[in-house]
Scaffold this motif. Structure first.
Motif, PDB file in Angstrom:
ATOM      1  N   PHE A 185       0.799  -1.134  -0.175  1.00  0.00           N
ATOM      2  CA  PHE A 185       0.078   0.012   0.068  1.00  0.00           C
ATOM      3  C   PHE A 185       1.058   1.179   0.115  1.00  0.00           C
ATOM      4  N   SER A 186       0.588   2.395  -1.066  1.00  0.00           N
ATOM      5  CA  SER A 186       1.526   3.434  -0.959  1.00  0.00           C
ATOM      6  C   SER A 186       0.718   4.539  -1.744  1.00  0.00           C
ATOM      7  N   GLY A 187       1.182   5.547  -1.448  1.00  0.00           N
ATOM      8  CA  GLY A 187       0.566   6.827  -2.173  1.00  0.00           C
ATOM      9  C   GLY A 187       1.136   6.870  -3.517  1.00  0.00           C
ATOM     10  N   SER A 188       0.549   7.851  -4.411  1.00  0.00           N
ATOM     11  CA  SER A 188       1.098   7.777  -5.532  1.00  0.00           C
ATOM     12  C   SER A 188       2.757   8.022  -5.925  1.00  0.00           C
ATOM     13  N   LYS A 189       3.430   9.010  -4.972  1.00  0.00           N
ATOM     14  CA  LYS A 189       4.685   8.969  -5.172  1.00  0.00           C
ATOM     15  C   LYS A 189       5.266   7.952  -4.943  1.00  0.00           C
ATOM     16  N   GLY A 190       5.013   7.223  -3.820  1.00  0.00           N
ATOM     17  CA  GLY A 190       5.717   5.705  -3.449  1.00  0.00           C
ATOM     18  C   GLY A 190       5.198   4.861  -4.479  1.00  0.00           C
ATOM     19  N   ILE A 191       4.354   4.559  -5.101  1.00  0.00           N
ATOM     20  CA  ILE A 191       3.962   3.740  -5.999  1.00  0.00           C
ATOM     21  C   ILE A 191       5.325   3.774  -7.288  1.00  0.00           C
ATOM     22  N   VAL A 192       5.463   5.059  -7.609  1.00  0.00           N
ATOM     23  CA  VAL A 192       6.331   5.002  -8.532  1.00  0.00           C
ATOM     24  C   VAL A 192       7.622   4.689  -8.088  1.00  0.00           C
ATOM     25  N   ASP A 201       4.459  -5.530  -9.712  1.00  0.00           N
ATOM     26  CA  ASP A 201       4.102  -6.064 -11.143  1.00  0.00           C
ATOM     27  C   ASP A 201       2.722  -5.584 -11.673  1.00  0.00           C
ATOM     28  N   LEU A 202       1.872  -5.449 -10.673  1.00  0.00           N
ATOM     29  CA  LEU A 202       0.559  -4.797 -10.973  1.00  0.00           C
ATOM     30  C   LEU A 202       0.366  -3.499 -10.104  1.00  0.00           C
ATOM     31  N   VAL A 203       0.063  -2.592 -10.804  1.00  0.00           N
ATOM     32  CA  VAL A 203      -0.450  -1.261  -9.800  1.00  0.00           C
ATOM     33  C   VAL A 203      -1.817  -0.885 -10.442  1.00  0.00           C
ATOM     34  N   MET A 204      -2.309  -0.502  -9.330  1.00  0.00           N
ATOM     35  CA  MET A 204      -3.846  -0.070  -9.411  1.00  0.00           C
ATOM     36  C   MET A 204      -4.167   1.270  -8.719  1.00  0.00           C
ATOM     37  N   ASN A 205      -4.427   2.266  -9.632  1.00  0.00           N
ATOM     38  CA  ASN A 205      -4.536   3.589  -8.733  1.00  0.00           C
ATOM     39  C   ASN A 205      -5.642   4.526  -9.847  1.00  0.00           C
ATOM     40  N   ASN A 206      -6.270   5.358  -9.029  1.00  0.00           N
ATOM     41  CA  ASN A 206      -7.076   6.513  -9.761  1.00  0.00           C
ATOM     42  C   ASN A 206      -6.285   7.946  -9.677  1.00  0.00           C
ATOM     43  N   LEU A 207      -6.146   8.162 -11.179  1.00  0.00           N
ATOM     44  CA  LEU A 207      -5.339   9.678 -11.208  1.00  0.00           C
ATOM     45  C   LEU A 207      -5.851  10.252 -12.469  1.00  0.00           C
ATOM     46  N   PHE A 208      -5.382  11.462 -12.714  1.00  0.00           N
ATOM     47  CA  PHE A 208      -5.784  12.176 -13.981  1.00  0.00           C
ATOM     48  C   PHE A 208      -4.810  11.529 -14.974  1.00  0.00           C
ATOM     49  N   VAL A 209      -5.647  11.559 -16.281  1.00  0.00           N
ATOM     50  CA  VAL A 209      -5.055  10.988 -17.580  1.00  0.00           C
ATOM     51  C   VAL A 209      -3.744  11.858 -17.576  1.00  0.00           C
ATOM     52  N   GLY A 210      -2.508  11.110 -17.969  1.00  0.00           N
ATOM     53  CA  GLY A 210      -1.206  11.850 -18.341  1.00  0.00           C
ATOM     54  C   GLY A 210      -0.492  12.304 -17.111  1.00  0.00           C
ATOM     55  N   HIS A 211      -0.999  11.771 -16.009  1.00  0.00           N
ATOM     56  CA  HIS A 211      -0.466  12.233 -14.394  1.00  0.00           C
ATOM     57  C   HIS A 211       1.064  11.949 -14.345  1.00  0.00           C
ATOM     58  N   SER A 212       1.791  12.828 -13.909  1.00  0.00           N
ATOM     59  CA  SER A 212       3.318  12.671 -14.044  1.00  0.00           C
ATOM     60  C   SER A 212       3.808  11.208 -13.459  1.00  0.00           C
ATOM     61  N   SER A 213       3.011  10.748 -12.296  1.00  0.00           N
ATOM     62  CA  SER A 213       3.613   9.638 -11.840  1.00  0.00           C
ATOM     63  C   SER A 213       3.197   8.310 -12.829  1.00  0.00           C
ATOM     64  N   ILE A 214       2.333   8.506 -13.839  1.00  0.00           N
ATOM     65  CA  ILE A 214       2.093   7.512 -14.563  1.00  0.00           C
ATOM     66  C   ILE A 214       3.106   7.694 -15.749  1.00  0.00           C
ATOM     67  N   ARG A 215       3.506   8.830 -16.082  1.00  0.00           N
ATOM     68  CA  ARG A 215       4.674   9.044 -17.166  1.00  0.00           C
ATOM     69  C   ARG A 215       6.004   8.484 -16.463  1.00  0.00           C
ATOM     70  N   ASP A 216       6.076   8.782 -15.127  1.00  0.00           N
ATOM     71  CA  ASP A 216       7.475   8.348 -14.831  1.00  0.00           C
ATOM     72  C   ASP A 216       7.438   6.739 -14.811  1.00  0.00           C
ATOM     73  N   ILE A 217       6.185   6.003 -14.659  1.00  0.00           N
ATOM     74  CA  ILE A 217       6.290   4.766 -14.554  1.00  0.00           C
ATOM     75  C   ILE A 217       6.529   4.266 -16.287  1.00  0.00           C
ATOM     76  N   LEU A 218       5.645   4.657 -17.051  1.00  0.00           N
ATOM     77  CA  LEU A 218       5.716   4.481 -18.319  1.00  0.00           C
ATOM     78  C   LEU A 218       7.217   4.583 -19.056  1.00  0.00           C
ATOM     79  N   ASN A 219       8.058   5.751 -18.480  1.00  0.00           N
ATOM     80  CA  ASN A 219       9.347   6.014 -19.021  1.00  0.00           C
ATOM     81  C   ASN A 219      10.294   5.087 -18.388  1.00  0.00           C
ATOM     82  N   ALA A 251      -3.678   9.112 -25.604  1.00  0.00           N
ATOM     83  CA  ALA A 251      -3.225   9.529 -24.335  1.00  0.00           C
ATOM     84  C   ALA A 251      -1.925   8.862 -23.932  1.00  0.00           C
ATOM     85  N   TYR A 252      -2.009   7.814 -24.381  1.00  0.00           N
ATOM     86  CA  TYR A 252      -0.586   6.915 -24.071  1.00  0.00           C
ATOM     87  C   TYR A 252      -0.130   5.983 -25.056  1.00  0.00           C
TER      88      TYR A 252
END
Length: 330
Positions: A185-192, A201-219, A251-252
């Protein structure tokens, strides 16, 4: 003549009072309960303050940090603050009186939706998906791989939504552990950080589309978006009172087509005892000066007056209803 002067004076005074009432509100300072400092909700507080001052120069809205939507329900219900920000699902839970509440919170009323696009975006690493043949939650349930799941912290509604999605597929956290997997269990920053360190292996979270934390993971690594079926979306929406949305395929890079998913809505709530006139004036200011709120963050550009009425978790305050009907929004 003296009598006429008195009548004229009284009329002038009455007119001035009437005009003044249009440009003032009952309080000089309103307290808005949000969440942690520095996040989007604190920016929303600044936007609401600007919107209020644009119509009522005597008024200010002070943002107060709090534990988030669940805590804000109690703050508003007990009149410790004037307004609070809550997600629709949190408001519905409060109205029902289910965990974390001991009894229904019946005196919350909606004033204005601030956004309805907190998108549920579950992603699995491509390495894990390829190794175990996982491309859906149905695969996850049938193949029972040792998946290392990361979801948001307990006490946050994104945590609840992740559990509800898993439950709709017949999966529990105990199941995942029994397969040899784990749950963190972690907040968005911790998840990154956990994902970057290859600890999930699997992350489940609610964020705005294109949120920086998602971009960080995808990068950091190849990922695959896990589809959520229409049946599960409908079931979870019914249980939680949340909405649905579509993430554009553009979007991605990992999306080949539009991605339908669940969405959380955040709104301003007020105590039902607050006067109709007061809520009407505040709501009208938000409608008239929506640009002040749009300007706090690029994600908020999607907000418009029509969106402010898009929730059905709890009733709207009568004062807000008056403002929306006057604006042709209800």
């Amino acid at each position: 003549m003296l009598g006429i002067r008195k009548v004229i004076k009284a009329a002038v005074v009455g007119t001035c009072i009437g005009l003044a009432s249009v440009n003032v509100v009952a309080k000089d300072n309103y307290i808005l309960a949000g969440a942690s400092p520095g996040g989007l909700w604190s920016l929303l507080g600044a936007g609401v303050d600007k919107a209020m001052r644009a119509s009522y120069p005597n008024a200010t809205v002070t943002y107060q940090t709090s534990g988030g939507g669940f805590a804000n329900a109690v703050q508003v219900a007990s009149k410790k603050v004037d307004f609070g920000i809550m997600h629709d699902a949190e408001a519905k839970i409060a109205a029902k009186g289910t965990d974390p509440y001991k009894a229904p919170v019946t005196n919350l009323r909606a004033m204005a939706v601030m956004y309805n696009f907190g998108a549920f975006q579950p992603m699995v690493t491509k390495d894990f998906a390829d190794k175990y043949g996982i491309s859906s939650y149905e695969d996850l349930k049938s193949k029972k791989p040792p998946v290392r799941l990361i979801i948001n912290k307990r006490g946050l509604i994104a945590h609840n939504q992740a559990l509800e999605v898993l439950a709709a597929y017949g999966i529990t956290l105990s199941d995942i552990e029994s397969w040899g997997g784990s749950v963190q269990f972690s907040g968005s920053k911790g998840i990154v950080e956990l994902m970057k360190n290859r600890q999930g292996d699997l992350v489940m979270n609610n964020l705005f589309v294109g949120h920086s934390s998602i971009r960080d993971i995808l990068n950091s690594m190849p990922m695959v978006m896990m589809p959520v079926s229409q049946a599960v979306r409908d079931k979870v929406s019914g249980v939680m009172g949340t909405g649905q949305m579509v993430i554009p395929g553009k979007a991605y890079d990992i999306l080949s087509d539009d991605y339908p998913t669940l969405a959380l809505t955040a709104m301003l709530v007020v105590n039902s005892d607050t006067s109709d006139d007061e809520v009407y004036k505040v709501t009208k200011a938000l409608i008239s000066n929506v640009g002040e709120i749009q300007g706090v963050h690029k994600a908020m550009r999607a907000l418009n007056p029509a969106m402010m009425v898009k929730q059905n978790a709890i009733p709207f305050h009568p004062g807000a209803v008056k403002a929306y009907k006057e604006a042709g929004l209800m």
